[in-house]
Design an enzyme around this catalytic site. Structure first.
Site, PDB file in Angstrom:
ATOM      1  N   GLY A  27       0.805  -1.221   0.000  1.00 46.91           N
ATOM      2  CA  GLY A  27       0.000   0.000   0.000  1.00 46.91           C
ATOM      3  C   GLY A  27       0.836   1.268   0.000  1.00 46.91           C
ATOM      4  N   GLY A  32       5.586   4.274  -8.521  1.00 50.95           N
ATOM      5  CA  GLY A  32       6.358   3.035  -8.664  1.00 50.95           C
ATOM      6  C   GLY A  32       5.391   1.854  -8.781  1.00 50.95           C
ATOM      7  N   HIS A  33       4.441   1.768  -7.833  1.00 52.12           N
ATOM      8  CA  HIS A  33       3.425   0.706  -7.885  1.00 52.12           C
ATOM      9  C   HIS A  33       2.631   0.807  -9.192  1.00 52.12           C
ATOM     10  CE1 HIS A  33       3.534   1.345  -3.297  1.00 52.12           C
ATOM     11  NE2 HIS A  33       4.094   0.174  -3.503  1.00 52.12           N
ATOM     12  N   GLN A  57       7.711  -9.619   8.031  1.00 50.47           N
ATOM     13  CA  GLN A  57       8.937  -9.160   7.363  1.00 50.47           C
ATOM     14  C   GLN A  57       9.564  -7.934   8.029  1.00 50.47           C
ATOM     15  OE1 GLN A  57       6.741  -8.399   3.598  1.00 50.47           O
ATOM     16  NE2 GLN A  57       8.094  -6.643   3.397  1.00 50.47           N
ATOM     17  N   GLY A 142       9.173  -4.708  -8.614  1.00 51.94           N
ATOM     18  CA  GLY A 142      10.069  -3.602  -8.938  1.00 51.94           C
ATOM     19  C   GLY A 142      11.543  -3.907  -8.681  1.00 51.94           C
ATOM     20  N   GLU A 143      12.377  -3.372  -9.559  1.00 46.22           N
ATOM     21  CA  GLU A 143      13.836  -3.499  -9.355  1.00 46.22           C
ATOM     22  C   GLU A 143      14.317  -2.644  -8.184  1.00 46.22           C
ATOM     23  OE1 GLU A 143      15.545  -2.547 -13.153  1.00 46.22           O
ATOM     24  OE2 GLU A 143      15.291  -4.606 -13.874  1.00 46.22           O
ATOM     25  N   ARG A 181       7.931   4.618   2.188  1.00 48.48           N
ATOM     26  CA  ARG A 181       8.659   5.129   3.358  1.00 48.48           C
ATOM     27  C   ARG A 181       9.059   6.595   3.211  1.00 48.48           C
ATOM     28  NH1 ARG A 181      10.519   0.753   6.703  1.00 48.48           N
ATOM     29  NH2 ARG A 181      10.344  -1.108   5.486  1.00 48.48           N
TER      30      ARG A 181
HETATM   31  P1  AMP Z   1       6.010  -2.216  -1.513  1.00 46.42           P
HETATM   32  O1  AMP Z   1       4.597  -1.729  -1.442  1.00 46.42           O
HETATM   33  O2  AMP Z   1       7.022  -1.212  -1.098  1.00 46.42           O
HETATM   34  O3  AMP Z   1       6.184  -3.558  -0.846  1.00 46.42           O
HETATM   35  O4  AMP Z   1       6.310  -2.465  -3.059  1.00 46.42           O
HETATM   36  C1  AMP Z   1       5.461  -3.267  -3.838  1.00 46.42           C
HETATM   37  C2  AMP Z   1       6.118  -3.486  -5.188  1.00 46.42           C
HETATM   38  O5  AMP Z   1       6.364  -2.218  -5.802  1.00 46.42           O
HETATM   39  C3  AMP Z   1       7.480  -4.173  -5.081  1.00 46.42           C
HETATM   40  O6  AMP Z   1       7.617  -5.096  -6.148  1.00 46.42           O
HETATM   41  C4  AMP Z   1       8.451  -3.029  -5.217  1.00 46.42           C
HETATM   42  O7  AMP Z   1       9.706  -3.406  -5.730  1.00 46.42           O
HETATM   43  C5  AMP Z   1       7.717  -2.124  -6.197  1.00 46.42           C
HETATM   44  N1  AMP Z   1       8.196  -0.744  -6.090  1.00 46.42           N
HETATM   45  C6  AMP Z   1       8.324  -0.011  -4.961  1.00 46.42           C
HETATM   46  N2  AMP Z   1       8.868   1.194  -5.238  1.00 46.42           N
HETATM   47  C7  AMP Z   1       9.097   1.214  -6.578  1.00 46.42           C
HETATM   48  C8  AMP Z   1       9.664   2.167  -7.474  1.00 46.42           C
HETATM   49  N3  AMP Z   1      10.096   3.355  -7.060  1.00 46.42           N
HETATM   50  N4  AMP Z   1       9.763   1.843  -8.780  1.00 46.42           N
HETATM   51  C9  AMP Z   1       9.323   0.623  -9.224  1.00 46.42           C
HETATM   52  N5  AMP Z   1       8.780  -0.312  -8.424  1.00 46.42           N
HETATM   53  C10 AMP Z   1       8.672  -0.035  -7.123  1.00 46.42           C
END
Ligand code: AMP
Length: 270
Positions: A27, A32-33, A57, A142-143, A181
């Site tokens: 969330g 990025g998401h 985690q 995401g990378e 974050r």
């Molecule tokens: P999170 O909600 O932070 O657990 O991220 C969920 C997905 O979004 C994961 O696969 C992350 O790698 C991807 N993600 C987070 N930040 C970015 C970003 N800035 N660019 C691309 N993918 C992202």
């Protein structure tokens, strides 16, 4: 967009997982998401996004508690994107069934696995559960979280016969990698994060042209960055893109960093 909150309802709703792309998130939806969602929508006829802040985690309870959550805003953003399903499971539902325990071997205990004990075991545990519930054949990740991507490929892609679609890191115009974050950072920390990212982009560029002796000397940079920005760096390392082994500069490599700024831990790679 259908909002589904239980595994039972999900199984009733989604009959043909083959055409569903899966985007797991915690969330705090940002661009990025959104890039992952768009990649899924381009490739698959339907897309399911999950939002689940996975307690196992987080190696520190305080970190779990203060993780930014705003489900109402997330629902608004996701509705605009026209996704098909939003899965919002409860912790009880996700953890109610028995599932494999993952143990990292010594050679995997590098980068964040070295500094966040139990973190990736928690990630693999929840992804194993989510993937056994959502039997999608295409996962979009995401990378930005490169080591996470690497470990999921290593431990789960064969088991579930799933394609892991790796999507590039989305940054702000001032080069900060988008992250939920970041909402915890004040203006000054954001400015510093931008300067750090710009410097690391320069270092990566230089490392491609200079001698290997220069390339390997990151310890000086580490000390300088720590002093200049008043940050604590867990690691600053060049590693091979495929194996994540420390790099010899003969294969494709990336520069990995994790640092704490004003009590907030950030990761990035270039
Ligand atoms: P999170 O909600 O932070 O657990 O991220 C969920 C997905 O979004 C994961 O696969 C992350 O790698 C991807 N993600 C987070 N930040 C970015 C970003 N800035 N660019 C691309 N993918 C992202």
């Amino acid at each position: 967009m259908k909002i589904i909150t239980s595994i039972f309802d999900l199984n009733k709703e989604i009959k043909n997982y083959k055409n569903v792309g899966f985007v797991p998130t915690m969330g705090g939806i940002h661009n990025g998401h959104i890039s992952l969602i768009k990649a899924s929508q381009k490739k698959k006829s339907k897309t399911i996004v999950s939002i689940f802040v996975n307690p196992t985690q987080f190696n520190k309870m305080i970190d779990f508690k203060k993780y930014p959550r705003n489900i109402n805003n997330d629902i608004i953003s996701l509705k605009k994107l026209n996704i098909d399903y939003l899965f919002l499971p409860t912790t009880k539902d996700i953890y109610k069934f028995k599932s494999k325990k993952f143990v990292l071997r010594k050679k995997d205990k590098i980068l964040c696995a070295k500094f966040r004990k139990g973190h990736f075991e928690g990630v693999l545990n929840v992804m194993n559960r989510l993937m056994s519930i959502i039997k999608s054949k295409d996962l979009f990740m995401g990378e930005k979280d490169y080591q996470q991507l690497h470990l999921i490929r290593k431990f789960l892609s064969k088991k579930f016969d799933v394609r892991i679609n790796a999507c590039p890191t989305i940054r702000t115009t001032d080069k900060i990698a988008l992250s939920t974050r970041n909402k915890l950072l004040n203006k000054k920390s954001l400015e510093k994060a931008s300067q750090i990212a710009k410097l690391l982009i320069k270092i990566k560029k230089r490392s491609k042209t200079q001698s290997s002796k220069f390339k390997l000397d990151l310890s000086t940079y580490k000390k300088e960055l720590e002093k200049k920005f008043n940050i604590k760096i867990d690691y600053l390392e060049f590693r091979d893109e495929k194996s994540l082994k420390l790099n010899n500069f003969r294969t494709k490599f990336r520069l990995f960093i994790a640092y704490t700024i004003n009590k907030i831990r950030l990761i990035d790679n270039f």
